[in-house]
Scaffold this motif. Structure first.
Motif, PDB file in Angstrom:
ATOM      1  N   GLY A 264       6.445  -9.739   8.713  1.00 42.84           N
ATOM      2  CA  GLY A 264       7.740  -9.763   8.372  1.00 42.84           C
ATOM      3  C   GLY A 264       8.699  -9.063   9.083  1.00 42.84           C
ATOM      4  N   ARG A 265       8.528  -8.104   9.585  1.00 40.78           N
ATOM      5  CA  ARG A 265       9.348  -7.244  10.363  1.00 40.78           C
ATOM      6  C   ARG A 265       9.590  -7.982  11.754  1.00 40.78           C
ATOM      7  NH1 ARG A 265       6.442  -2.707   8.636  1.00 40.78           N
ATOM      8  NH2 ARG A 265       4.925  -2.681  10.592  1.00 40.78           N
ATOM      9  N   ALA A 266       8.499  -8.403  12.311  1.00 42.96           N
ATOM     10  CA  ALA A 266       8.553  -9.283  13.489  1.00 42.96           C
ATOM     11  C   ALA A 266       9.242 -10.809  13.347  1.00 42.96           C
ATOM     12  CB  ALA A 266       7.198  -9.675  14.146  1.00 42.96           C
ATOM     13  N   ALA A 267       9.203 -11.212  12.207  1.00 39.80           N
ATOM     14  CA  ALA A 267       9.811 -12.514  11.974  1.00 39.80           C
ATOM     15  C   ALA A 267      11.161 -12.133  11.822  1.00 39.80           C
ATOM     16  CB  ALA A 267       9.203 -13.067  10.449  1.00 39.80           C
ATOM     17  N   ALA A 268      11.782 -11.084  11.237  1.00 38.07           N
ATOM     18  CA  ALA A 268      13.098 -11.029  10.882  1.00 38.07           C
ATOM     19  C   ALA A 268      13.487 -10.379  12.242  1.00 38.07           C
ATOM     20  CB  ALA A 268      13.316  -9.632   9.919  1.00 38.07           C
ATOM     21  N   GLU A 269      13.082 -10.081  12.969  1.00 39.61           N
ATOM     22  CA  GLU A 269      13.763  -9.583  14.526  1.00 39.61           C
ATOM     23  C   GLU A 269      13.798 -10.780  15.358  1.00 39.61           C
ATOM     24  OE1 GLU A 269      10.563  -6.888  15.804  1.00 39.61           O
ATOM     25  OE2 GLU A 269      11.437  -5.148  14.863  1.00 39.61           O
ATOM     26  N   ALA A 270      12.733 -11.917  15.164  1.00 38.47           N
ATOM     27  CA  ALA A 270      13.055 -13.093  15.809  1.00 38.47           C
ATOM     28  C   ALA A 270      14.137 -13.784  15.524  1.00 38.47           C
ATOM     29  CB  ALA A 270      11.533 -13.899  15.612  1.00 38.47           C
TER      30      ALA A 270
ATOM     31  N   CYS B 121      11.232 -15.839   1.766  1.00 38.97           N
ATOM     32  CA  CYS B 121      10.086 -15.209   2.431  1.00 38.97           C
ATOM     33  C   CYS B 121       8.709 -15.620   1.668  1.00 38.97           C
ATOM     34  CB  CYS B 121      10.234 -13.779   2.468  1.00 38.97           C
ATOM     35  SG  CYS B 121      11.381 -13.360   3.518  1.00 38.97           S
ATOM     36  N   ALA B 122       7.670 -16.081   2.143  1.00 42.16           N
ATOM     37  CA  ALA B 122       6.508 -16.562   1.541  1.00 42.16           C
ATOM     38  C   ALA B 122       5.838 -15.503   1.034  1.00 42.16           C
ATOM     39  CB  ALA B 122       5.614 -17.465   2.368  1.00 42.16           C
ATOM     40  N   ASN B 123       6.123 -14.214   0.900  1.00 41.44           N
ATOM     41  CA  ASN B 123       5.590 -13.225   0.018  1.00 41.44           C
ATOM     42  C   ASN B 123       6.466 -12.111  -0.039  1.00 41.44           C
ATOM     43  OD1 ASN B 123       4.863 -11.828   2.179  1.00 41.44           O
ATOM     44  ND2 ASN B 123       2.558 -11.473   1.629  1.00 41.44           N
ATOM     45  N   ASP B 124       6.264 -11.389  -0.940  1.00 37.62           N
ATOM     46  CA  ASP B 124       7.031 -10.038  -1.299  1.00 37.62           C
ATOM     47  C   ASP B 124       6.918  -9.104  -0.214  1.00 37.62           C
ATOM     48  OD1 ASP B 124       7.935 -11.083  -3.633  1.00 37.62           O
ATOM     49  OD2 ASP B 124       6.965 -10.109  -4.615  1.00 37.62           O
ATOM     50  N   PRO B 125       5.657  -8.698   0.267  1.00 40.41           N
ATOM     51  CA  PRO B 125       5.579  -7.734   1.474  1.00 40.41           C
ATOM     52  C   PRO B 125       6.555  -8.013   2.974  1.00 40.41           C
ATOM     53  CG  PRO B 125       3.675  -7.773   0.514  1.00 40.41           C
ATOM     54  CD  PRO B 125       4.164  -9.002  -0.057  1.00 40.41           C
ATOM     55  N   MET B 126       6.280  -9.183   3.147  1.00 39.96           N
ATOM     56  CA  MET B 126       7.079  -9.853   4.290  1.00 39.96           C
ATOM     57  C   MET B 126       8.782  -9.589   3.931  1.00 39.96           C
ATOM     58  SD  MET B 126       4.897 -12.955   6.157  1.00 39.96           S
ATOM     59  CE  MET B 126       5.484 -14.012   4.809  1.00 39.96           C
TER      60      MET B 126
ATOM     61  N   ILE C 143      10.263  -7.687   1.729  1.00 42.90           N
ATOM     62  CA  ILE C 143      10.772  -6.345   1.863  1.00 42.90           C
ATOM     63  C   ILE C 143      10.851  -5.751   3.127  1.00 42.90           C
ATOM     64  CG2 ILE C 143       9.932  -3.952   1.000  1.00 42.90           C
ATOM     65  CD1 ILE C 143       8.693  -5.221  -1.416  1.00 42.90           C
ATOM     66  N   ALA C 144       9.786  -5.845   4.195  1.00 45.14           N
ATOM     67  CA  ALA C 144       9.971  -5.669   5.525  1.00 45.14           C
ATOM     68  C   ALA C 144      11.032  -6.306   6.258  1.00 45.14           C
ATOM     69  CB  ALA C 144       8.771  -5.976   6.384  1.00 45.14           C
ATOM     70  N   ALA C 145      11.191  -7.462   5.995  1.00 45.99           N
ATOM     71  CA  ALA C 145      12.448  -8.251   6.863  1.00 45.99           C
ATOM     72  C   ALA C 145      13.649  -7.519   6.296  1.00 45.99           C
ATOM     73  CB  ALA C 145      12.305  -9.662   6.247  1.00 45.99           C
ATOM     74  N   ILE C 146      13.997  -7.323   4.918  1.00 43.99           N
ATOM     75  CA  ILE C 146      15.119  -6.662   4.634  1.00 43.99           C
ATOM     76  C   ILE C 146      15.429  -5.356   5.215  1.00 43.99           C
ATOM     77  CG2 ILE C 146      16.115  -5.463   2.358  1.00 43.99           C
ATOM     78  CD1 ILE C 146      14.959  -7.411   0.604  1.00 43.99           C
ATOM     79  N   SER C 147      14.319  -4.542   5.512  1.00 37.94           N
ATOM     80  CA  SER C 147      14.509  -3.227   6.015  1.00 37.94           C
ATOM     81  C   SER C 147      15.213  -3.406   7.509  1.00 37.94           C
ATOM     82  CB  SER C 147      13.163  -2.277   6.294  1.00 37.94           C
ATOM     83  OG  SER C 147      12.332  -3.013   7.137  1.00 37.94           O
ATOM     84  N   VAL C 148      14.715  -4.494   8.196  1.00 37.54           N
ATOM     85  CA  VAL C 148      15.046  -4.795   9.547  1.00 37.54           C
ATOM     86  C   VAL C 148      16.352  -5.243   9.545  1.00 37.54           C
ATOM     87  CG1 VAL C 148      14.695  -6.477  11.511  1.00 37.54           C
ATOM     88  CG2 VAL C 148      12.670  -5.180  10.445  1.00 37.54           C
ATOM     89  N   LEU C 149      16.608  -6.069   8.782  1.00 36.44           N
ATOM     90  CA  LEU C 149      18.109  -6.842   8.684  1.00 36.44           C
ATOM     91  C   LEU C 149      19.300  -5.847   8.444  1.00 36.44           C
ATOM     92  CD1 LEU C 149      17.046 -10.051   6.742  1.00 36.44           C
ATOM     93  CD2 LEU C 149      17.891  -9.809   9.139  1.00 36.44           C
TER      94      LEU C 149
ATOM     95  N   ASP D 150       2.291 -13.764   8.710  1.00 43.07           N
ATOM     96  CA  ASP D 150       0.703 -13.951   8.302  1.00 43.07           C
ATOM     97  C   ASP D 150       0.388 -13.021   6.893  1.00 43.07           C
ATOM     98  OD1 ASP D 150       0.607 -10.942   9.004  1.00 43.07           O
ATOM     99  OD2 ASP D 150      -0.603 -11.204  10.583  1.00 43.07           O
ATOM    100  N   PHE D 151       1.669 -12.998   6.292  1.00 42.15           N
ATOM    101  CA  PHE D 151       1.621 -12.262   4.903  1.00 42.15           C
ATOM    102  C   PHE D 151       1.595 -10.577   5.035  1.00 42.15           C
ATOM    103  CE2 PHE D 151      -0.403 -16.126   2.929  1.00 42.15           C
ATOM    104  CZ  PHE D 151       0.697 -16.859   2.419  1.00 42.15           C
ATOM    105  N   THR D 152       1.500 -10.017   6.086  1.00 43.67           N
ATOM    106  CA  THR D 152       1.656  -8.713   6.330  1.00 43.67           C
ATOM    107  C   THR D 152       3.141  -8.154   6.541  1.00 43.67           C
ATOM    108  OG1 THR D 152       1.523  -8.618   8.622  1.00 43.67           O
ATOM    109  CG2 THR D 152      -0.606  -8.694   7.231  1.00 43.67           C
ATOM    110  N   PRO D 153       3.350  -6.833   6.084  1.00 39.32           N
ATOM    111  CA  PRO D 153       4.651  -6.472   6.200  1.00 39.32           C
ATOM    112  C   PRO D 153       5.201  -6.435   7.872  1.00 39.32           C
ATOM    113  CG  PRO D 153       3.836  -5.049   4.616  1.00 39.32           C
ATOM    114  CD  PRO D 153       2.538  -6.040   5.457  1.00 39.32           C
ATOM    115  N   ALA D 154       4.100  -6.007   8.670  1.00 38.62           N
ATOM    116  CA  ALA D 154       4.355  -6.117  10.063  1.00 38.62           C
ATOM    117  C   ALA D 154       4.834  -7.352  10.560  1.00 38.62           C
ATOM    118  CB  ALA D 154       3.137  -5.681  10.861  1.00 38.62           C
TER     119      ALA D 154
END
Length: 342
Positions: free
Chosen positions: A228-234, A251-256, A258-264, A222-226
């Protein structure tokens, strides 16, 4: 006790009309007389009534602005830009947002109603939750609106956006040119027209090159960092453990992103050696994370500037320059690696 314009005129020894011309700066007044009026204003601490001024000019000298939320890099930048443009013409804004819970469309409609009740001279609107018909109906009732970051069929003349389909194509071309053929996606919400445009542009360009993205590799955020984290975990749960069956992530926006990179990274993946990541928007922090984020730049400052200038021109009879073509551009940084690189 608050002083009035009559008090100013009496102390300066002039008529109320003369005092009014000095205060408004409109009309001819002898320099000596104007000096006496200004001295009276200073002595009395007089402040012109904004309500009286609005009644006489039939304008409150302010625009209403609706954004889904005040927080975040994207909407904060929009508000800052609008405020700057309005201050340059001695106008101001009143704002409304959607809040954090409840039906987003109803929140947007309620926020717009709040702004209209404040008798704003015009409205600047940013919302993906509103239907096209909502905006067409509003425009029929109040033509002085400008819509940011989406194009509503039939209202193109009051809409200011970038070509998000082209933005999606640029992201896909970047990955294809870098040799990537196995791709995953963290999408934005599907009710958002700009998200759908960039997603279609991305997938269509990949498809033209013979690349298909399996549905299990597309996660909706939903464009939020949270999200992005959940999507990366999925993605890790569906496609992991490493090595992943894809070499690049859009990723459809930068905050997602950046959050995904941290999870990965926490899962042991190296970016870009194990996985290339490309974002969208080119937010303020995109160049300052590690690896610096490759992204598609959408100049939201320019979009907000042009929309505000256009509405200023229509509401206040100004002639500020307005440019409608704000094209996206690829910004290649360290987060995307050519797969044939050593």
């Amino acid at each position: 006790m608050t002083s009035t314009i009559k008090d100013v005129a009496r102390l300066a020894g002039v008529g109320v009309g003369t005092a009014s011309r000095v205060i408004s700066g409109k009309g001819s007044v002898a320099p000596e007389t104007a000096a006496r009026v200004r001295q009276a204003i200073q002595t009395l601490g007089f402040r012109p009534s904004s309500i009286a001024r609005a009644l006489s000019r039939k304008s409150l000298d302010m625009l209403g602005v609706y954004v889904p939320q005040y927080q975040g890099l994207f909407h904060g930048a929009v508000l800052e830009t609008i405020g700057r443009e309005l201050r340059e013409v001695e106008r101001h804004m009143v704002t409304a947002s959607g809040g954090a819970c409840g039906d987003a469309r109803l929140q947007a409609l309620d926020g717009i109603d709040f702004l209209r009740q404040r008798e704003c001279d015009g409205l600047l609107l940013m919302s993906h939750a509103l239907h096209d018909d909502d905006l067409r109906q509003l425009h029929a009732q109040m033509p002085q609106i400008a819509v940011l970051n989406r194009i509503v069929p039939g209202l193109e003349s009051v809409c200011f956006s970038s070509d998000h389909a082209l933005g999606g194509r640029l992201a896909a071309q970047c990955l294809l040119e870098a040799g990537h053929r196995e791709v995953a996606i963290i999408s934005g919400p599907h009710h958002a027209p700009d998200n759908e445009a960039r997603l279609h542009g991305f997938l269509d360009t990949l498809g033209a090159a013979g690349v298909r993205v399996p549905s299990e590799r597309i996660i909706t955020g939903d464009f939020t960092p949270a999200s992005g984290r959940a999507a990366a975990e999925a993605l890790l749960a569906r496609c992991g453990p490493a090595p992943l069956p894809f070499s690049a992530l859009f990723c459809a926006n930068d905050p997602m992103a950046i959050a995904a990179i941290s999870v990965l990274a926490a899962a042991g993946l190296r970016m870009p050696e194990d996985l290339s990541v490309i974002g969208y928007d080119d937010c303020e922090f995109a160049a300052h994370v590690w690896p610096a984020l490759t992204t598609v730049r959408i100049d939201i400052d320019a979009i907000a500037t042009q929309a505000t200038r256009d509405l200023i021109n229509r509401c206040y009879g100004r002639d500020r320059p307005v440019i409608r073509d704000v094209a996206p551009e690829l910004v290649w940084r360290q987060s995307v690696r050519r797969v044939d690189a050593a």
